[in-house]
Design a protein around this motif. Structure first.
Motif, PDB file in Angstrom:
ATOM      1  N   TYR A 107       0.832  -1.201   0.000  1.00 52.30           N
ATOM      2  CA  TYR A 107       0.000   0.000   0.000  1.00 52.30           C
ATOM      3  C   TYR A 107       0.869   1.253   0.000  1.00 52.30           C
ATOM      4  O   TYR A 107       0.593   2.224  -0.726  1.00 52.30           O
ATOM      5  N   LEU A 108       1.901   1.251   0.844  1.00 56.73           N
ATOM      6  CA  LEU A 108       2.771   2.423   0.943  1.00 56.73           C
ATOM      7  C   LEU A 108       3.459   2.699  -0.397  1.00 56.73           C
ATOM      8  O   LEU A 108       3.508   3.856  -0.847  1.00 56.73           O
ATOM      9  N   ALA A 109       3.974   1.651  -1.024  1.00 54.79           N
ATOM     10  CA  ALA A 109       4.648   1.839  -2.310  1.00 54.79           C
ATOM     11  C   ALA A 109       3.682   2.372  -3.361  1.00 54.79           C
ATOM     12  O   ALA A 109       4.029   3.279  -4.132  1.00 54.79           O
ATOM     13  N   ASP A 110       2.470   1.827  -3.400  1.00 56.58           N
ATOM     14  CA  ASP A 110       1.495   2.282  -4.390  1.00 56.58           C
ATOM     15  C   ASP A 110       1.044   3.708  -4.133  1.00 56.58           C
ATOM     16  O   ASP A 110       0.855   4.494  -5.078  1.00 56.58           O
ATOM     17  N   GLU A 111       0.854   4.085  -2.873  1.00 52.09           N
ATOM     18  CA  GLU A 111       0.435   5.454  -2.563  1.00 52.09           C
ATOM     19  C   GLU A 111       1.534   6.448  -2.933  1.00 52.09           C
ATOM     20  O   GLU A 111       1.249   7.530  -3.462  1.00 52.09           O
ATOM     21  N   ARG A 112       2.777   6.087  -2.649  1.00 46.60           N
ATOM     22  CA  ARG A 112       3.879   6.968  -3.034  1.00 46.60           C
ATOM     23  C   ARG A 112       3.955   7.103  -4.552  1.00 46.60           C
ATOM     24  O   ARG A 112       4.193   8.201  -5.076  1.00 46.60           O
ATOM     25  N   ALA A 113       3.736   5.993  -5.260  1.00 48.84           N
ATOM     26  CA  ALA A 113       3.766   6.041  -6.721  1.00 48.84           C
ATOM     27  C   ALA A 113       2.622   6.896  -7.264  1.00 48.84           C
ATOM     28  O   ALA A 113       2.825   7.702  -8.184  1.00 48.84           O
ATOM     29  N   GLU A 114       1.429   6.743  -6.704  1.00 45.26           N
ATOM     30  CA  GLU A 114       0.292   7.545  -7.173  1.00 45.26           C
ATOM     31  C   GLU A 114       0.522   9.025  -6.891  1.00 45.26           C
ATOM     32  O   GLU A 114       0.186   9.879  -7.723  1.00 45.26           O
ATOM     33  N   ALA A 115       1.090   9.342  -5.745  1.00 49.00           N
ATOM     34  CA  ALA A 115       1.396  10.740  -5.454  1.00 49.00           C
ATOM     35  C   ALA A 115       2.366  11.298  -6.484  1.00 49.00           C
ATOM     36  O   ALA A 115       2.223  12.439  -6.948  1.00 49.00           O
TER      37      ALA A 115
ATOM     38  N   LYS B 245       1.588   3.218  10.425  1.00 48.34           N
ATOM     39  CA  LYS B 245       1.186   1.853  10.773  1.00 48.34           C
ATOM     40  C   LYS B 245       2.384   0.906  10.783  1.00 48.34           C
ATOM     41  O   LYS B 245       2.494   0.027  11.648  1.00 48.34           O
ATOM     42  N   LEU B 246       3.291   1.099   9.826  1.00 50.81           N
ATOM     43  CA  LEU B 246       4.442   0.211   9.729  1.00 50.81           C
ATOM     44  C   LEU B 246       5.490   0.476  10.796  1.00 50.81           C
ATOM     45  O   LEU B 246       6.194  -0.441  11.216  1.00 50.81           O
ATOM     46  N   GLY B 247       5.597   1.731  11.205  1.00 50.89           N
ATOM     47  CA  GLY B 247       6.608   2.057  12.207  1.00 50.89           C
ATOM     48  C   GLY B 247       8.000   1.777  11.670  1.00 50.89           C
ATOM     49  O   GLY B 247       8.350   2.185  10.549  1.00 50.89           O
ATOM     50  N   PRO B 248       8.837   1.059  12.410  1.00 52.93           N
ATOM     51  CA  PRO B 248      10.201   0.773  11.936  1.00 52.93           C
ATOM     52  C   PRO B 248      10.233  -0.098  10.693  1.00 52.93           C
ATOM     53  O   PRO B 248      11.221  -0.108   9.959  1.00 52.93           O
ATOM     54  N   HIS B 249       9.163  -0.839  10.426  1.00 54.74           N
ATOM     55  CA  HIS B 249       9.132  -1.685   9.231  1.00 54.74           C
ATOM     56  C   HIS B 249       9.018  -0.855   7.951  1.00 54.74           C
ATOM     57  O   HIS B 249       9.224  -1.391   6.856  1.00 54.74           O
ATOM     58  N   ALA B 250       8.693   0.429   8.066  1.00 53.01           N
ATOM     59  CA  ALA B 250       8.597   1.286   6.885  1.00 53.01           C
ATOM     60  C   ALA B 250       9.968   1.573   6.285  1.00 53.01           C
ATOM     61  O   ALA B 250      10.069   2.014   5.138  1.00 53.01           O
ATOM     62  N   GLU B 251      11.022   1.341   7.080  1.00 57.75           N
ATOM     63  CA  GLU B 251      12.366   1.619   6.575  1.00 57.75           C
ATOM     64  C   GLU B 251      12.735   0.674   5.438  1.00 57.75           C
ATOM     65  O   GLU B 251      13.545   1.004   4.580  1.00 57.75           O
ATOM     66  N   ARG B 252      12.195  -0.520   5.450  1.00 59.97           N
ATOM     67  CA  ARG B 252      12.435  -1.475   4.364  1.00 59.97           C
ATOM     68  C   ARG B 252      11.291  -1.350   3.372  1.00 59.97           C
ATOM     69  O   ARG B 252      10.179  -1.797   3.626  1.00 59.97           O
ATOM     70  N   THR B 253      11.562  -0.741   2.242  1.00 56.94           N
ATOM     71  CA  THR B 253      10.508  -0.442   1.275  1.00 56.94           C
ATOM     72  C   THR B 253      10.485  -1.488   0.174  1.00 56.94           C
ATOM     73  O   THR B 253      11.441  -2.252  -0.025  1.00 56.94           O
ATOM     74  N   VAL B 254       9.385  -1.508  -0.546  1.00 55.99           N
ATOM     75  CA  VAL B 254       9.267  -2.340  -1.747  1.00 55.99           C
ATOM     76  C   VAL B 254       8.978  -1.417  -2.920  1.00 55.99           C
ATOM     77  O   VAL B 254       8.520  -0.282  -2.753  1.00 55.99           O
ATOM     78  N   GLY B 255       9.267  -1.906  -4.114  1.00 52.70           N
ATOM     79  CA  GLY B 255       9.042  -1.092  -5.296  1.00 52.70           C
ATOM     80  C   GLY B 255       7.578  -1.046  -5.680  1.00 52.70           C
ATOM     81  O   GLY B 255       6.801  -1.935  -5.323  1.00 52.70           O
ATOM     82  N   PRO B 256       7.163   0.004  -6.390  1.00 50.26           N
ATOM     83  CA  PRO B 256       5.766   0.073  -6.858  1.00 50.26           C
ATOM     84  C   PRO B 256       5.490  -1.008  -7.878  1.00 50.26           C
ATOM     85  O   PRO B 256       6.405  -1.619  -8.446  1.00 50.26           O
ATOM     86  N   SER B 257       4.228  -1.253  -8.123  1.00 48.11           N
ATOM     87  CA  SER B 257       3.823  -2.263  -9.096  1.00 48.11           C
ATOM     88  C   SER B 257       4.247  -1.848 -10.502  1.00 48.11           C
ATOM     89  O   SER B 257       4.556  -0.685 -10.767  1.00 48.11           O
ATOM     90  N   LEU B 258       4.259  -2.828 -11.394  1.00 46.26           N
ATOM     91  CA  LEU B 258       4.631  -2.545 -12.782  1.00 46.26           C
ATOM     92  C   LEU B 258       3.700  -1.518 -13.406  1.00 46.26           C
ATOM     93  O   LEU B 258       4.147  -0.611 -14.117  1.00 46.26           O
ATOM     94  N   SER B 259       2.403  -1.637 -13.135  1.00 45.94           N
ATOM     95  CA  SER B 259       1.449  -0.679 -13.712  1.00 45.94           C
ATOM     96  C   SER B 259       1.723   0.731 -13.212  1.00 45.94           C
ATOM     97  O   SER B 259       1.621   1.694 -13.977  1.00 45.94           O
ATOM     98  N   SER B 260       2.103   0.869 -11.933  1.00 45.51           N
ATOM     99  CA  SER B 260       2.410   2.195 -11.398  1.00 45.51           C
ATOM    100  C   SER B 260       3.661   2.771 -12.055  1.00 45.51           C
ATOM    101  O   SER B 260       3.721   3.970 -12.357  1.00 45.51           O
ATOM    102  N   ARG B 261       4.657   1.920 -12.290  1.00 42.49           N
ATOM    103  CA  ARG B 261       5.880   2.400 -12.946  1.00 42.49           C
ATOM    104  C   ARG B 261       5.588   2.838 -14.381  1.00 42.49           C
ATOM    105  O   ARG B 261       6.135   3.847 -14.859  1.00 42.49           O
TER     106      ARG B 261
END
Length: 375
Positions: A26-34, A69-85
């Motif tokens: 969700y975080l990766a997709d929201e950042r990509a949409e922004a 919501k992620l707290g410290p787990h937000a430091e490890r990110t994942v890439g956005p989906s192919l459609s977002s890229r």
């Protein structure tokens, strides 16, 4: 090492590994949409730019929610989906109309519906964003619809009709040169027919508008009207004005008022025509220009099925290559129509392909019935 749930305060249960993975997505997709909205906003102007940048800010707030919501787990990110890229690339390098159409489809598939981890306000935001994008995309569709529709459907007509003609002629056992000449004849006949039809259509519509447009007669004859029993008000009533508005406008034309300043005026038509002629929203273009465009659009599609014959191919392989080339073109034109209409590009492309191949196979079968080749 596997993700471990966060040990929350006050003894509450922390997020599970599955939740962490989902929130990161969700975080990766929201950042990509922004980022997509930001890029679109920076390439736009005026009202559209302001709206897109505000939507980008809203997507940024959604990102903040998942980071919290992620707290410290937000430091490890994942890439956005192919459609977002892909959307980010398109937003950076191409116009906004098709990107907005794709975004409309993406916003209509909110992942937050039924997700207890997403607050209702966020799901509501996504629904609102869909309507915002739909409205912005509709502006672009309105600007493109006329010319774009003529281009796509003209080319599509050329593709389907000439492929069917070439397949039918080829199946009869004609010599390759005869198939080529048949395809050229089909190209010219179809293109001329399309051009002539568009010429008549635009010319007729223009003549109809000219016959319906108001004239300057009220200004010319106003000084000679009988002030006690004049019919000037009837003209404005016939154009859709209320009696009060018609009387007010008649007083203006007679010189008794010098401004249209009565705030109580009410019109049946919010933008009635006056003596100035047709409204600015009418944009027909010229009849000759429309005819030339239709001719070229049809010809651009109709030339593709005869390309194999132009380079010297013959027999079944020429027809196979023609089918392949036309198939690619039909997928493209169908996908573009899907993008413009906000539908699935793949579904519309496959539909166009099925229609085109269906017509070609049908005429090929008829050609086989009248096959003239020697056994």
């Amino acid at each position: 090492m596997a993700e471990q749930p966060i040990a929350p305060a006050h003894g509450s249960v922390g997020p599970t590994p599955a939740q962490i993975r989902r929130w990161r997505k969700y975080l990766a997709d929201e950042r990509a949409e922004a980022e997509i909205y930001r890029r679109l906003g920076e390439s736009s102007t005026g009202r559209q730019q302001e709206i897109l940048l505000q939507v980008a800010a809203a997507e940024g707030r959604h990102s903040q929610h998942w980071e919290t919501k992620l707290g410290p787990h937000a430091e490890r990110t994942v890439g956005p989906s192919l459609s977002s890229r892909v959307l980010m690339f398109l937003a950076e390098h191409f116009g906004s109309v098709f990107v907005l159409a794709l975004l409309q489809r993406a916003e209509s598939r909110s992942p937050y519906d039924g997700d207890a981890d997403a607050p209702p306000a966020m799901a509501a935001d996504e629904a609102v964003h869909e309507e915002i994008v739909r409205a912005l995309a509709n502006d672009g569709r309105q600007r493109l619809s006329g010319n774009f529709r003529a281009a796509v459907f003209g080319a599509n007509d050329g593709l389907v009709s000439n492929l069917a003609l070439v397949m039918g002629a080829g199946a009869t056992g004609m010599a390759p040169t005869m198939v080529l000449f048949t395809g050229i004849a089909g190209l010219l006949a179809g293109a001329l027919s399309m051009g002539a039809g568009e010429f008549v259509s635009v010319r007729s519509q223009r003549e109809l508008l000219e016959a319906s447009s108001p004239t300057q007669v009220t200004l010319a004859v106003a000084p000679d009207l009988d002030l006690d029993a004049n019919e000037l008000e009837l003209i404005y009533k016939a154009r859709g004005m209320s009696p009060e508005a018609a009387a007010h406008r008649a007083q203006e034309r007679l010189g008794h008022l010098d401004c249209d300043c009565d705030p109580s005026l009410s019109f049946k038509d919010p933008a009635p025509e006056d003596e100035e002629g047709p409204g600015e929203h009418v944009a027909l273009g010229t009849d000759l220009g429309a005819a030339a465009s239709s001719f070229c659009f049809f010809a651009s599609g109709a030339v593709i099925p005869i390309l194999p014959y132009l380079i010297g191919m013959s027999g079944i392989w020429a027809m196979v290559v023609a089918m392949a080339l036309v198939g690619v073109a039909l997928l493209i034109t169908g996908g573009l129509v899907g993008l413009l209409s906000g539908a699935s590009p793949l579904a519309r492309g496959l539909r166009q392909l099925a229609i085109g191949y269906g017509a070609a196979i049908a005429t090929y079968g008829l050609g086989l019935i009248f096959n003239t080749s020697v056994a």
